[in-house]
Design a protein around this motif. Structure first.
Motif, PDB file in Angstrom:
ATOM      1  N   GLU A  72       0.816  -1.218   0.000  1.00  0.00           N
ATOM      2  CA  GLU A  72       0.000   0.000   0.000  1.00  0.00           C
ATOM      3  C   GLU A  72       0.850   1.270   0.000  1.00  0.00           C
ATOM      4  OE1 GLU A  72      -3.891  -1.651   2.456  1.00  0.00           O
ATOM      5  OE2 GLU A  72      -2.150  -0.921   3.560  1.00  0.00           O
ATOM      6  N   CYS A  73       2.065   1.178   0.561  1.00  0.00           N
ATOM      7  CA  CYS A  73       2.915   2.369   0.590  1.00  0.00           C
ATOM      8  C   CYS A  73       4.159   2.210  -0.277  1.00  0.00           C
ATOM      9  CB  CYS A  73       3.310   2.726   2.025  1.00  0.00           C
ATOM     10  SG  CYS A  73       4.311   1.502   2.876  1.00  0.00           S
ATOM     11  N   GLY A  74       4.232   1.121  -1.051  1.00  0.00           N
ATOM     12  CA  GLY A  74       5.345   0.945  -1.973  1.00  0.00           C
ATOM     13  C   GLY A  74       6.631   0.511  -1.322  1.00  0.00           C
ATOM     14  N   ALA A  75       6.532  -0.157  -0.166  1.00  0.00           N
ATOM     15  CA  ALA A  75       7.722  -0.542   0.587  1.00  0.00           C
ATOM     16  C   ALA A  75       8.233  -1.891   0.096  1.00  0.00           C
ATOM     17  CB  ALA A  75       7.389  -0.592   2.079  1.00  0.00           C
ATOM     18  N   ILE A  76       9.207  -1.870  -0.798  1.00  0.00           N
ATOM     19  CA  ILE A  76       9.709  -3.095  -1.404  1.00  0.00           C
ATOM     20  C   ILE A  76      11.098  -3.440  -0.893  1.00  0.00           C
ATOM     21  CG2 ILE A  76      10.320  -4.238  -3.563  1.00  0.00           C
ATOM     22  CD1 ILE A  76       7.347  -3.876  -3.195  1.00  0.00           C
ATOM     23  N   ASP A  77      12.024  -2.482  -0.983  1.00  0.00           N
ATOM     24  CA  ASP A  77      13.403  -2.767  -0.619  1.00  0.00           C
ATOM     25  C   ASP A  77      14.032  -1.529  -0.001  1.00  0.00           C
ATOM     26  OD1 ASP A  77      14.103  -1.068  -2.794  1.00  0.00           O
ATOM     27  OD2 ASP A  77      14.086  -2.769  -4.169  1.00  0.00           O
ATOM     28  N   ASN A  78      15.341  -1.587   0.225  1.00  0.00           N
ATOM     29  CA  ASN A  78      16.011  -0.474   0.885  1.00  0.00           C
ATOM     30  C   ASN A  78      16.251   0.722  -0.025  1.00  0.00           C
ATOM     31  OD1 ASN A  78      16.120  -1.224   3.526  1.00  0.00           O
ATOM     32  ND2 ASN A  78      18.222  -1.975   3.483  1.00  0.00           N
ATOM     33  N   GLY A  79      15.800   0.639  -1.261  1.00  0.00           N
ATOM     34  CA  GLY A  79      15.843   1.791  -2.143  1.00  0.00           C
ATOM     35  C   GLY A  79      14.486   2.459  -2.313  1.00  0.00           C
ATOM     36  N   SER A  80      13.477   1.980  -1.597  1.00  0.00           N
ATOM     37  CA  SER A  80      12.119   2.489  -1.771  1.00  0.00           C
ATOM     38  C   SER A  80      11.990   3.927  -1.274  1.00  0.00           C
ATOM     39  CB  SER A  80      11.120   1.597  -1.028  1.00  0.00           C
ATOM     40  OG  SER A  80      11.117   0.289  -1.558  1.00  0.00           O
ATOM     41  N   VAL A  81      11.241   4.721  -2.036  1.00  0.00           N
ATOM     42  CA  VAL A  81      11.016   6.129  -1.719  1.00  0.00           C
ATOM     43  C   VAL A  81       9.593   6.277  -1.191  1.00  0.00           C
ATOM     44  CG1 VAL A  81      10.869   8.469  -2.676  1.00  0.00           C
ATOM     45  CG2 VAL A  81      12.651   6.888  -3.479  1.00  0.00           C
ATOM     46  N   LEU A  82       9.461   6.959  -0.062  1.00  0.00           N
ATOM     47  CA  LEU A  82       8.143   7.194   0.522  1.00  0.00           C
ATOM     48  C   LEU A  82       7.424   8.278  -0.268  1.00  0.00           C
ATOM     49  CD1 LEU A  82       6.054   6.679   2.739  1.00  0.00           C
ATOM     50  CD2 LEU A  82       7.301   8.291   4.193  1.00  0.00           C
ATOM     51  N   ASP A  83       6.232   7.976  -0.733  1.00  0.00           N
ATOM     52  CA  ASP A  83       5.428   8.918  -1.516  1.00  0.00           C
ATOM     53  C   ASP A  83       5.017  10.084  -0.626  1.00  0.00           C
ATOM     54  OD1 ASP A  83       3.522  10.245  -3.065  1.00  0.00           O
ATOM     55  OD2 ASP A  83       2.745   8.386  -3.936  1.00  0.00           O
ATOM     56  N   PRO A  84       5.383  11.330  -0.973  1.00  0.00           N
ATOM     57  CA  PRO A  84       5.026  12.475  -0.117  1.00  0.00           C
ATOM     58  C   PRO A  84       3.534  12.738  -0.049  1.00  0.00           C
ATOM     59  CG  PRO A  84       5.983  13.222  -2.186  1.00  0.00           C
ATOM     60  CD  PRO A  84       6.173  11.737  -2.144  1.00  0.00           C
ATOM     61  N   ALA A  85       2.760  12.111  -0.938  1.00  0.00           N
ATOM     62  CA  ALA A  85       1.312  12.287  -0.896  1.00  0.00           C
ATOM     63  C   ALA A  85       0.670  11.483   0.229  1.00  0.00           C
ATOM     64  CB  ALA A  85       0.693  11.887  -2.232  1.00  0.00           C
ATOM     65  N   LEU A  86       1.403  10.518   0.788  1.00  0.00           N
ATOM     66  CA  LEU A  86       0.838   9.675   1.843  1.00  0.00           C
ATOM     67  C   LEU A  86       0.831  10.397   3.179  1.00  0.00           C
ATOM     68  CD1 LEU A  86       2.530   6.247   0.996  1.00  0.00           C
ATOM     69  CD2 LEU A  86       0.166   6.927   0.550  1.00  0.00           C
ATOM     70  N   ASP A  87      -0.168  10.095   3.970  1.00  0.00           N
ATOM     71  CA  ASP A  87      -0.238  10.634   5.321  1.00  0.00           C
ATOM     72  C   ASP A  87       0.772   9.897   6.193  1.00  0.00           C
ATOM     73  OD1 ASP A  87      -1.196  12.373   7.210  1.00  0.00           O
ATOM     74  OD2 ASP A  87      -3.083  11.311   7.570  1.00  0.00           O
ATOM     75  N   THR A  88       1.325  10.584   7.171  1.00  0.00           N
ATOM     76  CA  THR A  88       2.322   9.977   8.049  1.00  0.00           C
ATOM     77  C   THR A  88       2.020  10.295   9.511  1.00  0.00           C
ATOM     78  OG1 THR A  88       3.791  11.899   7.980  1.00  0.00           O
ATOM     79  CG2 THR A  88       4.130  10.188   6.289  1.00  0.00           C
ATOM     80  N   MET A  89       2.665   9.566  10.379  1.00  0.00           N
ATOM     81  CA  MET A  89       2.514   9.768  11.815  1.00  0.00           C
ATOM     82  C   MET A  89       2.746  11.233  12.224  1.00  0.00           C
ATOM     83  SD  MET A  89       4.764   7.871  14.754  1.00  0.00           S
ATOM     84  CE  MET A  89       4.420   6.221  14.125  1.00  0.00           C
ATOM     85  N   PRO A  90       3.864  11.869  11.811  1.00  0.00           N
ATOM     86  CA  PRO A  90       4.038  13.267  12.214  1.00  0.00           C
ATOM     87  C   PRO A  90       3.020  14.218  11.592  1.00  0.00           C
ATOM     88  CG  PRO A  90       5.785  12.573  10.728  1.00  0.00           C
ATOM     89  CD  PRO A  90       5.047  11.340  11.129  1.00  0.00           C
ATOM     90  N   LYS A  91       2.560  13.921  10.369  1.00  0.00           N
ATOM     91  CA  LYS A  91       1.521  14.763   9.772  1.00  0.00           C
ATOM     92  C   LYS A  91       0.229  14.679  10.581  1.00  0.00           C
ATOM     93  CE  LYS A  91       3.155  14.347   4.966  1.00  0.00           C
ATOM     94  NZ  LYS A  91       2.821  13.800   3.621  1.00  0.00           N
ATOM     95  N   MET A  92      -0.118  13.456  11.007  1.00  0.00           N
ATOM     96  CA  MET A  92      -1.328  13.267  11.802  1.00  0.00           C
ATOM     97  C   MET A  92      -1.254  14.071  13.104  1.00  0.00           C
ATOM     98  SD  MET A  92      -1.681   9.117  11.365  1.00  0.00           S
ATOM     99  CE  MET A  92      -1.362   8.330   9.784  1.00  0.00           C
ATOM    100  N   LEU A  93      -0.094  14.033  13.748  1.00  0.00           N
ATOM    101  CA  LEU A  93       0.055  14.730  15.027  1.00  0.00           C
ATOM    102  C   LEU A  93       0.176  16.238  14.836  1.00  0.00           C
ATOM    103  CD1 LEU A  93       2.300  12.083  16.732  1.00  0.00           C
ATOM    104  CD2 LEU A  93       0.073  12.848  17.574  1.00  0.00           C
ATOM    105  N   ALA A  94       0.804  16.677  13.757  1.00  0.00           N
ATOM    106  CA  ALA A  94       0.892  18.113  13.492  1.00  0.00           C
ATOM    107  C   ALA A  94      -0.495  18.701  13.292  1.00  0.00           C
ATOM    108  CB  ALA A  94       1.771  18.378  12.282  1.00  0.00           C
ATOM    109  N   ARG A  95      -1.374  17.965  12.604  1.00  0.00           N
ATOM    110  CA  ARG A  95      -2.748  18.453  12.420  1.00  0.00           C
ATOM    111  C   ARG A  95      -3.477  18.568  13.752  1.00  0.00           C
ATOM    112  NH1 ARG A  95      -2.737  14.706   8.129  1.00  0.00           N
ATOM    113  NH2 ARG A  95      -4.095  13.306   9.312  1.00  0.00           N
TER     114      ARG A  95
END
Length: 530
Positions: A72-95
């Protein structure tokens, strides 16, 4: 009630659930010196059976930060890039009104290095990981791609040296990255308190240890020797050991060349790293408590994945085994530490993907979109039971060869491992801590049907995920700058500077102190020769 609570999230790297003294031997625990973790566990809700979503650094952290499964978040290997469009733990708490900070390692790849954290004073801001390698070899050429290859750990990491060179660190202690994480975390929180802000804070202090290189100061490296530690909890036998993908893992990690003495040396280094991390966190918590920064603070400890440490004849991670998939998870409320709320142990299996919605709920926030993880806060601040549900640990890349992808499914006491091109495994963990007896041929058909319906369609998943990852890498590239070192300081004026220059690019004044100093002690020369 929970909106005004501060949250301190202590995150380590590669800490197997076994290596904590509070876990008894009959539950798979190893005897290791962990007074800080033991005390925290005595004042916390202990989730005894916590699984990472992926048994590998970068994808596990992507899942942890988003509350989503790997596909769901594209986590395949150690080269995977986190999509900035996804919500994250710090974004949830900042809101929810929190000031958010990350100190240390997070292994974000690409040019997005904050993902909702408002502050990053110190850490791997070039996406490299902050591990400090004892050989002091670090790629310095501008644009070096070494940091950004899938399954690359950056600094000339040599598989043959990880266990052989475990032991004493040669890095001055004040420069060790984990000490810096603690120091910068304390400094940030003291300064934030002094600013007079009434906003609650969320700080993630993310440590490198006990991830290799498995080195520690002499008081720990010398304490743990091959002669006074246990052999691996799980022997080299049984269904997991004999499985074809296990053979591929052992081949890939070259563990067949590790003899008994080297294995025990590596284990001693791992024991030492666990105890050293415990001391660092203990010192950090004592300083925060002395500064009145913990009175209204929820403390969380977890690790991104485990470590095999010689179990089943293998090392490191990227397998379905309990040693590398299960991690500690402790959540301590102020009331528990004041004995106003009972501590508790929860045996129901949970996942690290539960942390994002749980911490968001503890802070009065919510995810913007549905997440895989569930909110565990009713079991943390109250007496609610955690529902029994399938818990997944996925390995979606083909690191071990075509067809070696797998999904581990934990449901109740059962653990089912479904492979792409290999026969599956089924264990009853209530009676088989070693994962040695495959019950797949004798299991009730209804149980197998229930478990197998959660198996993955790898062709349907991997193609779209790979294409999206290619897009993200192209859109958000981050090249290693000339002179970059494992970790960086982000200074107040906006300068990003290397934090390990003294270690990797030192200005050497002399290499012969006996001729440089007129009063050089003879005992000092003896120490140098040790």
């Amino acid at each position: 009630m929970h909106q005004e609570r501060n949250i301190l999230f202590l995150l380590s790297d590669e800490h197997s659930f076994r290596f904590a003294n509070y876990l008894p031997r009959e539950k798979g625990g190893e005897r290791v010196l962990t007074p800080t973790f033991d005390k925290l566990a005595s004042q916390a809700t202990v989730f005894e059976q916590t699984y990472c979503a992926v048994p590998l650094c970068v994808p596990s952290r992507m899942c942890l930060m988003t509350g989503l499964e790997a596909q769901e978040c594209g986590a395949i290997d150690n080269g995977s890039v986190l999509d900035p469009a996804l919500d994250t733990m710090p974004k949830m708490l900042a809101r929810a009104g929190y000031e958010t900070a990350l100190v240390g390692k997070m292994h974000f790849r690409g040019s997005n290095q904050f993902h909702g954290f408002q502050h990053r004073p110190y850490g791997d801001l070039v996406g490299s990981g902050i591990h400090q390698w004892e050989d002091r070899a670090w790629p310095s050429a501008a644009g070096s791609p070494a940091m950004h290859k899938a399954n690359s750990y950056g600094i000339s990491d040599n598989l043959a040296e990880r266990t052989a060179k475990a032991g004493r660190t040669r890095i001055p202690e004040s420069l060790i990255c984990d000490r810096m994480v603690a120091e910068e975390s304390v400094a940030f929180l003291r300064n934030y308190k002094a600013s007079g802000s009434e906003r609650p804070w969320f700080l993630c202090a993310s440590f490198s240890r006990p991830h290799f290189p498995m080195t520690a100061p002499p008081r720990f490296a010398d304490r743990f020797r091959a002669t006074n530690i246990t052999e691996p909890f799980v022997p080299k036998s049984g269904a997991s050991y004999d499985h074809p993908v296990s053979r591929l893992i052992r081949q890939g990690f070259e563990t067949g060349r590790i003899d008994y003495d080297e294995m025990m040396n590596g284990r001693a280094g791992y024991f030492a790293c666990i105890s050293y991390l415990d001391e660092i966190i203990g010192d950090m918590l004592a300083r925060l408590e002395a500064s009145d920064l913990l009175d209204n603070t929820i403390i969380v400890y977890a690790s991104d994945h485990g470590e095999m440490a010689g179990e089943l004849g293998t090392w490191w991670k990227s397998g379905w085994y309990e040693g590398c998939c299960r991690v500690p998870l402790l959540v301590s409320t102020p009331e528990q530490r004041r004995s106003q709320q009972p501590r508790r142990n929860i045996a129901t299996a949970v996942s690290l993907v539960d942390l994002a919605p749980t911490l968001a709920a503890l802070g009065g926030g919510t995810p913007l979109s549905p997440v895989t993880g569930i909110d565990l806060s009713p079991a943390i601040v109250g007496s609610a039971e955690v529902p029994d549900r399938p818990i997944f640990c996925d390995h979606l890349n083909v690191r071990w060869g075509p067809g070696s992808e797998f999904r581990s499914i934990r449901l109740g006491n059962w653990k089912y491992v479904a492979f792409r091109d290999h026969d599956g495994l089924l264990f009853d963990l209530s009676t088989d801590l070693y994962e040695s007896e495959n019950l797949i041929d004798t299991a009730p058909p209804s149980l197998l049907a229930e478990l197998q319906k959660h198996a993955l369609d790898y062709d349907r998943i991997n193609g779209p995920v790979a294409r999206r990852q290619a897009e993200l890498r192209a859109k958000y590239p981050l090249q290693l700058a000339a002179g970059a070192t494992p970790s960086q300081f982000l200074l107040d004026e906006g300068k990003l500077v290397g934090a390990d220059v003294t270690i990797y690019k030192p200005a050497i004044i002399t290499e012969d102190p006996s001729n440089y100093f007129a009063d050089w002690p003879a005992t000092a020369s003896e120490r140098l020769q040790e």
